[in-house]
Design a protein around this motif. Structure first.
Motif, PDB file in Angstrom:
ATOM      1  N   VAL A  27       0.921  -1.206   0.050  1.00 24.85           N
ATOM      2  CA  VAL A  27      -0.192   0.047   0.124  1.00 24.85           C
ATOM      3  C   VAL A  27       0.788   1.232   0.165  1.00 24.85           C
ATOM      4  O   VAL A  27       1.780   1.312   0.947  1.00 24.85           O
ATOM      5  CB  VAL A  27      -0.993   0.012   1.375  1.00 24.85           C
ATOM      6  CG1 VAL A  27      -1.830   1.405   1.204  1.00 24.85           C
ATOM      7  CG2 VAL A  27      -1.781  -1.430   1.127  1.00 24.85           C
ATOM      8  N   ARG A  28       0.741   2.000  -1.145  1.00 16.12           N
ATOM      9  CA  ARG A  28       1.797   3.190  -1.116  1.00 16.12           C
ATOM     10  C   ARG A  28       1.046   4.510  -0.524  1.00 16.12           C
ATOM     11  O   ARG A  28      -0.405   4.653  -0.839  1.00 16.12           O
ATOM     12  CB  ARG A  28       1.907   3.551  -2.613  1.00 16.12           C
ATOM     13  CG  ARG A  28       2.836   2.366  -3.070  1.00 16.12           C
ATOM     14  CD  ARG A  28       3.177   2.816  -4.571  1.00 16.12           C
ATOM     15  NE  ARG A  28       3.587   1.762  -5.259  1.00 16.12           N
ATOM     16  CZ  ARG A  28       3.431   0.735  -6.214  1.00 16.12           C
ATOM     17  NH1 ARG A  28       2.192   0.602  -6.026  1.00 16.12           N
ATOM     18  NH2 ARG A  28       4.330  -0.331  -6.288  1.00 16.12           N
ATOM     19  N   HIS A  29       1.910   5.134   0.107  1.00 16.86           N
ATOM     20  CA  HIS A  29       1.303   6.417   0.782  1.00 16.86           C
ATOM     21  C   HIS A  29       2.193   7.588   0.447  1.00 16.86           C
ATOM     22  O   HIS A  29       3.530   7.441   0.106  1.00 16.86           O
ATOM     23  CB  HIS A  29       1.048   6.236   2.252  1.00 16.86           C
ATOM     24  CG  HIS A  29       0.170   5.355   2.649  1.00 16.86           C
ATOM     25  ND1 HIS A  29      -1.165   5.490   2.862  1.00 16.86           N
ATOM     26  CD2 HIS A  29       0.502   4.082   3.125  1.00 16.86           C
ATOM     27  CE1 HIS A  29      -1.795   4.324   3.141  1.00 16.86           C
ATOM     28  NE2 HIS A  29      -0.505   3.235   3.308  1.00 16.86           N
ATOM     29  N   HIS A  79      -3.136  12.484  -5.786  1.00 19.68           N
ATOM     30  CA  HIS A  79      -4.290  12.245  -6.729  1.00 19.68           C
ATOM     31  C   HIS A  79      -4.094  11.274  -7.609  1.00 19.68           C
ATOM     32  O   HIS A  79      -4.919  10.462  -7.801  1.00 19.68           O
ATOM     33  CB  HIS A  79      -4.218  13.745  -7.591  1.00 19.68           C
ATOM     34  CG  HIS A  79      -5.120  13.843  -8.627  1.00 19.68           C
ATOM     35  ND1 HIS A  79      -6.482  13.723  -8.446  1.00 19.68           N
ATOM     36  CD2 HIS A  79      -4.870  13.496  -9.927  1.00 19.68           C
ATOM     37  CE1 HIS A  79      -6.970  13.624  -9.727  1.00 19.68           C
ATOM     38  NE2 HIS A  79      -5.856  13.458 -10.649  1.00 19.68           N
ATOM     39  N   LEU A  80      -2.699  10.890  -8.101  1.00 17.53           N
ATOM     40  CA  LEU A  80      -2.542   9.833  -8.964  1.00 17.53           C
ATOM     41  C   LEU A  80      -2.803   8.616  -8.088  1.00 17.53           C
ATOM     42  O   LEU A  80      -3.353   7.688  -8.819  1.00 17.53           O
ATOM     43  CB  LEU A  80      -1.250   9.730  -9.539  1.00 17.53           C
ATOM     44  CG  LEU A  80      -1.010  10.783 -10.699  1.00 17.53           C
ATOM     45  CD1 LEU A  80       0.471  10.849 -11.203  1.00 17.53           C
ATOM     46  CD2 LEU A  80      -1.898  10.501 -12.121  1.00 17.53           C
ATOM     47  N   LEU A  81      -2.215   8.404  -7.062  1.00 20.90           N
ATOM     48  CA  LEU A  81      -2.418   7.133  -6.284  1.00 20.90           C
ATOM     49  C   LEU A  81      -3.684   7.177  -5.756  1.00 20.90           C
ATOM     50  O   LEU A  81      -3.983   5.784  -5.166  1.00 20.90           O
ATOM     51  CB  LEU A  81      -1.352   7.364  -5.016  1.00 20.90           C
ATOM     52  CG  LEU A  81       0.093   6.877  -5.389  1.00 20.90           C
ATOM     53  CD1 LEU A  81       1.092   7.171  -4.523  1.00 20.90           C
ATOM     54  CD2 LEU A  81       0.262   5.673  -6.515  1.00 20.90           C
ATOM     55  N   ILE A  86      -3.960   3.099 -10.739  1.00 21.30           N
ATOM     56  CA  ILE A  86      -2.361   3.671 -10.633  1.00 21.30           C
ATOM     57  C   ILE A  86      -1.944   2.937  -9.484  1.00 21.30           C
ATOM     58  O   ILE A  86      -0.517   2.868  -9.603  1.00 21.30           O
ATOM     59  CB  ILE A  86      -2.416   5.119 -11.011  1.00 21.30           C
ATOM     60  CG1 ILE A  86      -2.844   5.471 -12.334  1.00 21.30           C
ATOM     61  CG2 ILE A  86      -1.034   5.612 -10.720  1.00 21.30           C
ATOM     62  CD1 ILE A  86      -3.386   7.027 -12.491  1.00 21.30           C
ATOM     63  N   ALA A  87      -2.468   2.898  -8.532  1.00 23.14           N
ATOM     64  CA  ALA A  87      -1.780   2.700  -7.239  1.00 23.14           C
ATOM     65  C   ALA A  87      -1.454   1.229  -7.172  1.00 23.14           C
ATOM     66  O   ALA A  87      -0.587   0.667  -6.469  1.00 23.14           O
ATOM     67  CB  ALA A  87      -2.912   2.990  -6.017  1.00 23.14           C
ATOM     68  N   ALA A  88      -2.067   0.553  -8.088  1.00 19.53           N
ATOM     69  CA  ALA A  88      -2.060  -0.999  -7.959  1.00 19.53           C
ATOM     70  C   ALA A  88      -0.721  -1.505  -8.981  1.00 19.53           C
ATOM     71  O   ALA A  88      -0.366  -2.434  -9.143  1.00 19.53           O
ATOM     72  CB  ALA A  88      -3.175  -1.911  -8.637  1.00 19.53           C
ATOM     73  N   ALA A  89      -0.123  -0.238  -9.838  1.00 19.59           N
ATOM     74  CA  ALA A  89       1.055  -0.574 -10.853  1.00 19.59           C
ATOM     75  C   ALA A  89       2.053  -1.136  -9.854  1.00 19.59           C
ATOM     76  O   ALA A  89       2.430  -0.827  -8.781  1.00 19.59           O
ATOM     77  CB  ALA A  89       1.191   0.770 -11.326  1.00 19.59           C
ATOM     78  N   SER A  90       2.960  -1.896 -10.818  1.00 20.71           N
ATOM     79  CA  SER A  90       3.949  -2.652 -10.149  1.00 20.71           C
ATOM     80  C   SER A  90       5.120  -1.458  -9.643  1.00 20.71           C
ATOM     81  O   SER A  90       5.587  -1.742  -8.833  1.00 20.71           O
ATOM     82  CB  SER A  90       4.842  -3.448 -11.072  1.00 20.71           C
ATOM     83  OG  SER A  90       3.720  -4.505 -11.778  1.00 20.71           O
ATOM     84  N   HIS A  91       5.234  -0.330 -10.319  1.00 21.48           N
ATOM     85  CA  HIS A  91       6.036   0.691 -10.014  1.00 21.48           C
ATOM     86  C   HIS A  91       5.402   1.974 -10.535  1.00 21.48           C
ATOM     87  O   HIS A  91       4.884   2.211 -11.612  1.00 21.48           O
ATOM     88  CB  HIS A  91       7.422   0.662 -10.805  1.00 21.48           C
ATOM     89  CG  HIS A  91       7.890  -0.686 -10.627  1.00 21.48           C
ATOM     90  ND1 HIS A  91       8.656  -0.997  -9.433  1.00 21.48           N
ATOM     91  CD2 HIS A  91       8.057  -1.992 -11.235  1.00 21.48           C
ATOM     92  CE1 HIS A  91       9.137  -2.411  -9.334  1.00 21.48           C
ATOM     93  NE2 HIS A  91       8.838  -2.732 -10.542  1.00 21.48           N
ATOM     94  N   ASN A  92       5.368   3.077  -9.728  1.00 28.56           N
ATOM     95  CA  ASN A  92       5.060   4.323 -10.264  1.00 28.56           C
ATOM     96  C   ASN A  92       6.479   5.246  -9.928  1.00 28.56           C
ATOM     97  O   ASN A  92       6.646   5.828  -9.000  1.00 28.56           O
ATOM     98  CB  ASN A  92       3.988   4.952  -9.193  1.00 28.56           C
ATOM     99  CG  ASN A  92       2.531   4.325  -9.759  1.00 28.56           C
ATOM    100  OD1 ASN A  92       2.294   4.565 -10.814  1.00 28.56           O
ATOM    101  ND2 ASN A  92       1.852   3.760  -8.694  1.00 28.56           N
ATOM    102  N   MET A  93       7.016   5.413 -11.044  1.00 28.63           N
ATOM    103  CA  MET A  93       8.334   6.090 -10.915  1.00 28.63           C
ATOM    104  C   MET A  93       8.094   7.642 -11.248  1.00 28.63           C
ATOM    105  O   MET A  93       7.082   8.172 -11.975  1.00 28.63           O
ATOM    106  CB  MET A  93       9.374   5.618 -12.099  1.00 28.63           C
ATOM    107  CG  MET A  93       9.746   4.006 -11.973  1.00 28.63           C
ATOM    108  SD  MET A  93       9.475   3.015 -13.496  1.00 28.63           S
ATOM    109  CE  MET A  93       8.090   3.122 -14.246  1.00 28.63           C
ATOM    110  N   VAL A  94       9.025   8.332 -10.301  1.00 25.58           N
ATOM    111  CA  VAL A  94       8.750   9.927 -10.546  1.00 25.58           C
ATOM    112  C   VAL A  94      10.078  10.713 -10.572  1.00 25.58           C
ATOM    113  O   VAL A  94      11.130  10.292 -10.034  1.00 25.58           O
ATOM    114  CB  VAL A  94       8.084  10.188  -8.722  1.00 25.58           C
ATOM    115  CG1 VAL A  94       7.803  11.729  -8.799  1.00 25.58           C
ATOM    116  CG2 VAL A  94       6.867   9.553  -8.577  1.00 25.58           C
ATOM    117  N   ALA A  95       9.844  11.616 -11.320  1.00 27.12           N
ATOM    118  CA  ALA A  95      10.842  12.971 -11.269  1.00 27.12           C
ATOM    119  C   ALA A  95      10.236  14.192 -11.446  1.00 27.12           C
ATOM    120  O   ALA A  95       9.353  14.216 -12.126  1.00 27.12           O
ATOM    121  CB  ALA A  95      11.897  12.303 -12.633  1.00 27.12           C
TER     122      ALA A  95
END
Length: 184
Positions: A27-29, A79-81, A86-95
């Motif tokens: 679970v991503r926060h 917002h995205l998560l 999107i929250a269930a994606a294997s990876h959410n890479m950010v820059a």
């Protein structure tokens, strides 16, 4: 880390009863994502991309938004998560990259969300395109086939295409110009 498992409530059970996990997914926060409407920005998502020679479920999708402060960065991530897919994606890479208005200092950071090196690749894409005051998130749903180093090319490609489409590029191409090459 920009994205990660909750530290304060990591001991709280998810819906499956296991700490920090839900249906065998982490679970991503996002830190303290503000609900304040002052931080809201328009987030644009690109089309899903299915890399060649990948598994049937392999998908990458880029998302971009204009940002000028960390509160906006947090809002975009929150917002995205909040989108379950999107929250269930294997990876959410950010820059992201922006100039802090109060100090005049460039803020430039990235997070690979477990896809080692991908955050740096996104940051390099932002820099090479000359994009400023922007956050780029690439969501990847693993399709069962390891793509090897080609995944970095695809991550940069979907991010770069959306940056260009949305007008964030400032004329830099990222490669050496002909005049910089030896003998030119």
């Amino acid at each position: 880390a920009i994205l990660g498992e909750a530290s304060a409530d990591a001991s709280a059970p998810g819906c499956c009863g296991s700490p920090g996990r839900c249906h065998s997914r982490r679970v991503r926060h996002v830190g303290s994502a503000p609900d304040d409407p002052r931080w809201r920005v328009c987030v644009t998502s690109g089309p899903p991309f299915h890399p060649p020679k990948s598994g049937p479920g392999e998908t990458m999708q880029a998302h971009v938004a204009s940002v000028t402060c960390m509160e906006q960065v947090s809002w975009v991530l929150s917002h995205l998560l909040s989108d379950r897919k999107i929250a269930a994606a294997s990876h959410n890479m950010v820059a992201y990259s922006f100039v802090d208005a109060s100090s005049g200092v460039r803020v430039f950071d990235n997070d690979d969300d477990g896809e080692g090196g991908s955050g740096a690749k996104l940051a390099s894409t932002i820099d090479n395109k000359g994009a400023r005051d922007v956050i780029v998130v690439v969501s990847r749903w693993f399709g069962g086939v390891h793509l090897g180093p080609a995944r970095f090319k695809h991550i940069a490609s979907v991010a770069g295409a959306l940056l260009e489409e949305q007008g964030y590029c400032r004329g830099r191409t990222g490669g050496a110009s002909r005049s910089n090459k030896k003998g030119a």
